[in-house]
Each structure stands twice: as structure tokens, then as C-alpha cells.
Design an enzyme around this catalytic site. Structure first.
Site, PDB file in Angstrom:
ATOM      1  N   ASP A 105       1.987   1.918 -32.032  1.00 33.68           N
ATOM      2  CA  ASP A 105       2.986   2.242 -32.736  1.00 33.68           C
ATOM      3  C   ASP A 105       3.521   1.767 -34.065  1.00 33.68           C
ATOM      4  O   ASP A 105       2.847   0.163 -34.204  1.00 33.68           O
ATOM      5  CB  ASP A 105       4.379   1.374 -31.568  1.00 33.68           C
ATOM      6  CG  ASP A 105       5.411   1.388 -31.992  1.00 33.68           C
ATOM      7  OD1 ASP A 105       6.329   2.531 -32.345  1.00 33.68           O
ATOM      8  OD2 ASP A 105       6.405   0.557 -32.485  1.00 33.68           O
ATOM      9  N   CYS A 130       0.784  -1.446   0.247  1.00 36.22           N
ATOM     10  CA  CYS A 130       0.259   0.297  -0.454  1.00 36.22           C
ATOM     11  C   CYS A 130       0.712   1.197  -0.154  1.00 36.22           C
ATOM     12  O   CYS A 130       1.702   0.984   0.384  1.00 36.22           O
ATOM     13  CB  CYS A 130      -0.666  -0.157   1.254  1.00 36.22           C
ATOM     14  SG  CYS A 130       0.312   0.181   2.731  1.00 36.22           S
ATOM     15  N   CYS A 157       3.140   1.868   2.682  1.00 37.98           N
ATOM     16  CA  CYS A 157       4.470   1.054   3.025  1.00 37.98           C
ATOM     17  C   CYS A 157       5.811   1.943   2.419  1.00 37.98           C
ATOM     18  O   CYS A 157       6.052   1.917   2.558  1.00 37.98           O
ATOM     19  CB  CYS A 157       4.513  -0.120   2.128  1.00 37.98           C
ATOM     20  SG  CYS A 157       3.530  -1.317   2.937  1.00 37.98           S
TER      21      CYS A 157
END
Length: 807
Positions: free
Chosen positions: A498, A91, A94
């Protein structure tokens, strides 16, 4: 449909104090000047700025602020960079905790943690702190930092599974079995099988307590650690609420056990820990699919260089501007600079996306990270002594680590939801105590409120729905890497494709062979088989990518039946072609101008074939001997099958943009497609990421690419989709990877994501409705902790059933 053109702009001297207005690359002494005297490193950047610059200005400050908030300040720090894997992050709390701890260490200049990728980037002073000490700096409190290796990641996954099965599965199952045999019957008025005042009863309860302790403090350790970190950081999260429920039930039951009571709720602690751990484990497995970020470019980074004068190999940190470095064929150029001696074809596809290698001669600039393909060269290191390759790594990190996801929203909700539940539980307990209820009753009501609101269903809602979406995608040949794809894909407004390796195959191949068919030939005509046979024989000695395409070209059934192996002597390589002696005659294979410079005439019919080949975006390679050109070989990166159908489908509800590092005819062919809204050509990789950012002012953006040079753009987009044939970095930076290179799977990505997104909303909706009903009922005291745990488990079961349904 609108097309983007590149007008000619007056050129003014570059300002050495600033970089390109789009991609921030250094500007040469002959810059490209755009509106308001803005300067660019190339016309590709000018093209993007002219097309998107005004849009970025008119869409409001809020959008610009959102994009600006994703920028990183790490690149402004002096020192070395290191990327480490850190297990245990799950999270935003942290991230903040690790960053704060690491910054307190002497020698650490900056830290950025990303729980979404289990990666921490550290800028450090190598004179004050050794790189080998960094894992120790970041480890502790349940976090385990280490160098990035796939073998360790695999072992960590296995350890997590063993920990869950042994700690939770075995001991948790034993606790629930003993509850079912000995304790649950007493709750319904049946005689217990063991007297709780006897030795057997005491033995039973103590064993339940010991096994529950193991489940709570071993299997549940990551949850408890998360709660501790949230308290220390002042940022309440879901781990705190789960811990309150599990530890509260455990503490109450332990006290009741000591007092000889039978209303023990160790089963609640076990159920809470197992349900949440199961959800976390599923989420971790999904998150691990994004592990390995920066792996290919990190592995491709050159750590040493070879000095041209002495031949010694030294660390890059010992290289100074102006030094001469020897780079042999097949090696990467360590740092940006210029060619000092020699000439060679340089493969820049990793950096620029150019499908063709570029021949470099003395004085030409080269970029660090590109590959010398066919001959050794000496490179003079540039003034900044920095690799473009390294800039790509930093750019990818700053984008990838800053991208928000569903879990970040959950973390933000937790800062409100967790304190609210605690306040409600406290109020309910206090009111009951004030109104004369016994402490036992009041504590049970407060505990029930916490248990019934335990966000198990909320925690499982997203991971299980995502797991179902991943399974469905896998059956269709799509690997989902990150959960954000299910959040953003249904709302995509712009799809960026791309060209090289995505709309095209990404590999050079021979598409046609032309011979002189004019009626005024004075010599015997030569068929295509002979032309290709001679070209293959000479190019077999070349390392150039176009030469390899010709050497590997198969003979067609219509080619000459007299094709045979030929010997080539006196082979010569030049910047624009190769020559060799076959049957006493020198055969030339290369650029048309190379043939003219050697005195070979080009018949009018073949001159027309050359122009036709160029107009089609292909490369003409002439083959000549005996004083004239006898044939033209067309070499091209061919479009993929059904690419036009895919573009038509995607353009129904979205804008389609083609983005490429190539320019000229190879890009122009896509301008004529009705479904294509814009084509941006000659765009360097740093500008690709910035182009995506500016396109995001038009709405949400999906990027489809395959090369490492596409990785920053894939990460910058709301949704990144990589082709399976792409480089490892591109696939790691993407949210989904298409296996088998079937462009039609791009449409499947959108369909599956929309269905999964609906499933997530259904699960979250049920989780919130459940809490809205269950919490008020628990406050009234109508639920016991056991019933609350059953309600919580039932809610979670409904989420599981809904998630397992077919999309």
C-alpha cells in the site's frame, strides 16, 4: 517490468440492478465501461480488472473455486449483526457445534464462528430476539460468550493461567511426587513404603485418585469437552484421542485400585492432560494476539444520528432514505448519502485510503464512516441507507473468518488418524482375547496403543516452533499475530505494498517553499520565511489537514530572521482555501485556481514551481497578498526512508505491486521504480480485497498496509503485514505488525517465517516418525502403559528442545 495504464473507454448508462464488476459498490449514473460492456464504479476498478481479469480466467476453475469458497452468505440476510467473543473454541468442530446450536434458537438468522479469532458473528431479528440475549444463546457446554471488551479478554487470560497452574501444576506435581516416592519403587522390585492393604496404603491411593480426578476433570475439562463435541458432531478430532488415553488410563487404574492391584496408571492421565494443556495454553496465548478483530471499526461505527430538522438524536434503525442528518465538525457521517447543505473537507482515509481530504459541496456523494473535518454539513441519506463503513466490517469478517490455517489441516488429519488408532487398539485387544490372553493383559495392550499414539508431540510441534519464531521476531521489532504467517510466507510469489502510510509516512508535511526569483520583479522580493510565516498564521485558524501541516511546519535556518507572531483578523474559510487580514492586507492561502479567482496574479516562475510540485506527486499551496502570489508551499506525504532498497530486495524472487487509493502524480512516481511490476491507483477499499483475490491466481500473495481501509485486503491476502503506525483494525487484521515503521523489517518477516516454517516441518516430521514406530511396537505388547507414557513424554521433550534452538 510491466505498467498498467487506464485507457479511455466509452461510457454507457448504468444498470441500477447491478453493482461494480470488481468491488460490487453501487454504480453512478455515469459509469465507467470496460470490456464486454462490464461496468465499474471508478477507473481504479477498471484498471485492476483489465490487468488481472484475463489472468483470473486462464488459471483454471480450481483456483476460482478456492476463492469462491471463502465468500460469506451472511451479508444477504436481513436483520442486525452482532460480534461476540466466545472462549473455549479451538477447532473446526467447535465452530460447527456452536453454529448448529445457535441456529436452533428462534430469531437467529445466521451464524458464523471463527475459532482462530475467538469470535462469532450472529445475524438476528431484533424484533424476535434481543441482542443482550445472544451471549446466553452461545454459552454452555464449556463455551462462554460475551461482548467484546479488552478488559474481559485480559481477565480471561489470567483465569486460564490460574486454572492451569492450580489444577495442573499443583495437584499434578503432588501426584507425580507420590508416585516417585511410593509407587515407582514397587515397579522395580523394591518394597513399598506403605502396605497397599493397610490404612496408610489405602489413604495414599485414594489421595492419588482424588488429585488425578481434579487434574483430569478440571484442568482437562476443555479436552473432554472437545471430545464430547466431536462425538456429538460426528467429527473426530485430536481431543477425542487425548481423552481416550487419559480417561482410559484413569478408568483402568480406578478399577485396579478397587480390586487392590498396584499397577495403577493415574500418572499417565496426569502426564497426558498436563502436556496437552501446556501446548494448548501456548497456542491460546498466540491466538490471543489476534483478538480484537473489528475493534476499531466496531468502535467507530455510528449507532445514532442527529436529525437536521428537529435536532433530535435517533437510532440508525429509525433513519429512512431521504432523511436529513446534521453532521458537525469532527463527527463521522452515519450513512451513505449526499451533501444537502453546507460545504466541508471530508477525511475519507478510513474508507478510501485517499491521503488528502476531499472538499464536499451540495450534491456531492459522501460515505458513511468518513469524518467531517472543518465545518458542519447536512447530509441527505441515500436510497440504501447503509454505511460504507459497515460494509468494510462485514467484508473483513467474511474474509478473516474463512481463512484456513495449520490447525485446520490438523483437524482434517484427525478425522483419519483418530479412528485409525481406535481401530488398531480394538483389533489388538480383540486378537489377544481370542488367542487366550487375560482380559487385563488385552486391555493394557489396547490402552498402551492409545497412550503411545497420544498426539502430544504432534500437538506441541506447531505451537512451540511458533513461540520460538514469535520470540525471535519480537527481538527484531516485529509482532506476530497469527500462526498462518509461518505457513504461507516462505512461498509468497507476489508482494503488494500500500502506498499511503506504508511506502509513505502517512502524514502531510511541508517539503519545500518556493518564492518568485525572476529578475523582472517590480517589487521588493519576499523571502521564504515571510511566505511561510503568513501562511502559518492564517492556517492556524483552519481545521483542514493540509492547513494543519502548514501551521505545524518548522522554520528552516535559512528562513527570514524577522519571523514573528502575527495577528490574523476577518478569517474566512472556503472550499479551496482560506484568507485572513494581516497588517491591513488580506492574505490568501489555498489552491492556485482559488488565487486566480480572487484576482491574484501568479508569476511565471511560481507557475513553473506549481507544475513541478504537481509532477512530483505533491500538493501546491499558493500564498499571496497585495494582488499577487508571492510563494508556493509544497505539501506532501513523503516516502519512507530506504523504501527503494526494500522494494529491490523484495523483487529479487517475487513480483512487487503498489496499490493505492490515490491517483495521478502521487501514484506515477512509483511506476519508474525498476522493482515495481504493477501500480494500481484510485482503488477503493472493497476493490483492494478483490484485487488481492485476483492476484492470488498468480500465486501466494502478501499484503503490506497500514490503514483501516487496508484491513480487508490484509485479511484476504495469504500473509498480511501491517505497519505499527497503522490503525488498530489494520494491525488486528494482519498476520504480523512491524513496530517502529522500519520498512526493512518486511524483509526480516520473510527470513524469520522461513526459518520457523522449517522448524515446524522438522517437529511434525519427528512426531509422525515417532508414531510410525511406537504404535506397531505397542501393538506387539512390548510396551507397558508406563513406558508408553515415558515414550510419549520423551517425544514431546525432543520437540521442545528442537523448538528452543535459535533460528
Amino acid at each position: 517490468m510491466s505498467h498498467t495504464s487506464v485507457p479511455t473507454e466509452p461510457e454507457t448508462p448504468a444498470d441500477d440492478s447491478s453493482g461494480c464488476s470488481l468491488c460490487s459498490l453501487p454504480i453512478s449514473s455515469d459509469p465507467i465501461t470496460g470490456p464486454d460492456d462490464t461496468q465499474f464504479c471508478c477507473r481504479g476498478c477498471l484498471e485492476v480488472h483489465r490487468a488481472l481479469g484475463e489472468t483470473a480466467e486462464t488459471d483454471g476453475a480450481a483456483v476460482r473455486d478456492r476463492l469462491a469458497s471463502e465468500s460469506s452468505t451472511m451479508d444477504d440476510l436481513e436483520g442486525e449483526d452482532a460480534y461476540l467473543t466466545v472462549d473455549g473454541m479451538h477447532c473446526a468442530t467447535c465452530e460447527a457445534f456452536l453454529e448448529t446450536r445457535a441456529m436452533a434458537t428462534e430469531g437467529v438468522l445466521g451464524v458464523e464462528a471463527s475459532y482462530a479469532t475467538d469470535t462469532v458473528r450472529v445475524a438476528y431479528d431484533p424484533e424476535a430476539l434481543d441482542e443482550t440475549a445472544l451471549p446466553t444463546v452461545l454459552s454452555g457446554y464449556g463455551y462462554d460468550a460475551r461482548e467484546r471488551t479488552n478488559e474481559q479478554d485480559d481477565r480471561t487470560r489470567d483465569d486460564s493461567l490460574v486454572k492451569f497452574l492450580i489444577g495442573g501444576g499443583l495437584f499434578g506435581m503432588m501426584v507425580m511426587v507420590w508416585y516417585g516416592v511410593f509407587l515407582y519403587p514397587t515397579y522395580f522390585g523394591y518394597e513399598p513404603l506403605a502396605e497397599f492393604g493397610s490404612y496408610d496404603g489405602y489413604y495414599l491411593v485414594v489421595n492419588i485418585w482424588l488429585m488425578t480426578s481434579f487434574v483430569l476433570f478440571y484442568t482437562g475439562w476443555p479436552i473432554l469437552r472437545g471430545a464430547y463435541v466431536s462425538l456429538r458432531s460426528g467429527m473426530p478430532n485430536m481431543d477425542l484421542l487425548v481423552s481416550l488415553a487419559a480417561v482410559g488410563a484413569y478408568a483402568y487404574s480406578t478399577l485396579a485400585m478397587v480390586l487392590g492391584r498396584t499397577d495403577l496408571y493415574f500418572d499417565v492421565s496426569v502426564a497426558v492432560v498436563l502436556v496437552v494443556t501446556a501446548g494448548t495454553y501456548y497456542e491460546t496465548r498466540i491466538k490471543r494476539r489476534a483478538a480484537g478483530l473489528l475493534s476499531e471499526l466496531t468502535e467507530a461505527q455510528v449507532d445514532t444520528a442527529r436529525l437536521a430538522d428537529s435536532g433530535d438524536t435517533v437510532a440508525l434503525s429509525a433513519i429512512d432514505p431521504g432523511d436529513h442528518l446534521l453532521v458537525r465538525s469532527g463527527e463521522r457521517i452515519p450513512l451513505d448519502g449526499t451533501i444537502h447543505e453546507g460545504q466541508a473537507a471530508v477525511d475519507e482515509s478510513l474508507i478510501t485510503g485517499e491521503s488528502l481530504p476531499v472538499t464536499k459541496t451540495p450534491g456531492d456523494p459522501v460515505r458513511g464512516g468518513t469524518v467531517v473535518t472543518d465545518a458542519p454539513v447536512v447530509v441527505e441519506v441515500g436510497d440504501d441507507a447503509k454505511s460504507t463503513h459497515d460494509r468494510l466490517v462485514s467484508l473483513l469478517w467474511s474474509i478473516q473468518s474463512a481463512r484456513p490455517g495449520i490447525q485446520r489441516l490438523a483437524d482434517k488429519l484427525a478425522t483419519v488418524f483418530v479412528p485409525l488408532v481406535v481401530v488398531l487398539a480394538t483389533i489388538a485387544t480383540t486378537v489377544l482375547l481370542v488367542t487366550g490372553s487375560s482380559p487385563s493383559t488385552a486391555l493394557l495392550v489396547g490402552l498402551t496403543v492409545v497412550i503411545v499414539s497420544c498426539p502430544c508431540a504432534l500437538g506441541l510441534a506447531t505451537p512451540l516452533a511458533i513461540a520460538s519464531g514469535i520470540q525471535t521476531a519480537a527481538r527484531r521489532g516485529i509482532v506476530v499475530a497469527t500462526e498462518t504467517i509461518f505457513e504461507a510466507t516462505p512461498t509468497i510469489d507476489v508482494v503488494v505494498l500500500d502506498k499511503t502510510g506504508t511506502l509513505t509516512e502517512g502524514e502531510m508535511s511541508v517539503t519545500d517553499v518556493y518564492v518568485d526569483e525572476s529578475t523582472d520583479q517590480t517589487r521588493e522580493p519576499v523571502d521564504a520565511g515571510v511566505v511561510l510565516c503568513r501562511a502559518k498564521a492564517v492556517e492556524a485558524l483552519s481545521e483542514h489537514p493540509i492547513g494543519r501541516a502548514i501551521a505545524d511546519a518548522p522554520f528552516d535556518d535559512t528562513d527570514s530572521d524577522a519571523v514573528e507572531t502575527v495577528d490574523v483578523g476577518n478569517f474566512e474559510r472556503t472550499a479551496r482555501g482560506v484568507t485572513g487580514v494581516i497588517d491591513g492586507e488580506r492574505t490568501l492561502v489555498g489552491h492556485p485556481e482559488f488565487a486566480r479567482s480572487r484576482g491574484l496574479s501568479i508569476p511565471a516562475s511560481l507557475a513553473a514551481s506549481i507544475e513541478e510540485t504537481r509532477s512530483a506527486g505533491e500538493v501546491p499551496v499558493v500564498v499571496g497578498w497585495d494582488g499577487r502570489v508571492h510563494g508556493v508551499i509544497a505539501v506532501s506525504d513523503s516516502p519512507r526512508e530506504n523504501w527503494e532498497t526494500v522494494i529491490d530486495t523484495l523483487s529479487v524472487d517475487r513480483s512487487v505491486v503498489v496499490l493505492t487509493g490515490d491517483e495521478g502524480a502521487s501514484a506515477d512516481r512509483f511506476r519508474a521504480i525498476d522493482g515495481v511490476d504493477d501500480v494500481f491507483e484510485a482503488v477503493p477499499p472493497e476493490a483492494k480485497a478483490e484485487t488481492i483475490r485476483r492476484l492470488r491466481t498468480r500465486g501466494t500473495v502478501a499484503m503490506v498496509g497500514d490503514g483501516s481501509n487496508d484491513a480487508p485486503a490484509l485479511a484476504a491476502a495469504d500473509v498480511g503485514i501491517a505497519m505499527g503506525s497503522g490503525t488498530e483494525l489494520a494491525t488486528d487484521a494482519a498476520d504480523a505488525v512491524i513496530l517502529g515503521d522500519d520498512l526493512g523489517s518486511i524483509v526480516d518477516v520473510f527470513d524469520i517465517s522461513s526459518g520457523t516454517h522449517r522448524r515446524i516441518r522438522q517437529n511434525l516430521g519427528w512426531a509422525f516418525v515417532y508414531n510410525a514406530i511406537a504404535i506397531p511396537v505397542a501393538i506387539t505388547g512390548l510396551l507397558s502403559p508406563l513406558v508408553a507414557a515415558l515414550a510419549m513424554a520423551t517425544s514431546s521433550l525432543l520437540v521442545v528442545i528442537n523448538s528452543s534452538r535459535s533460528l
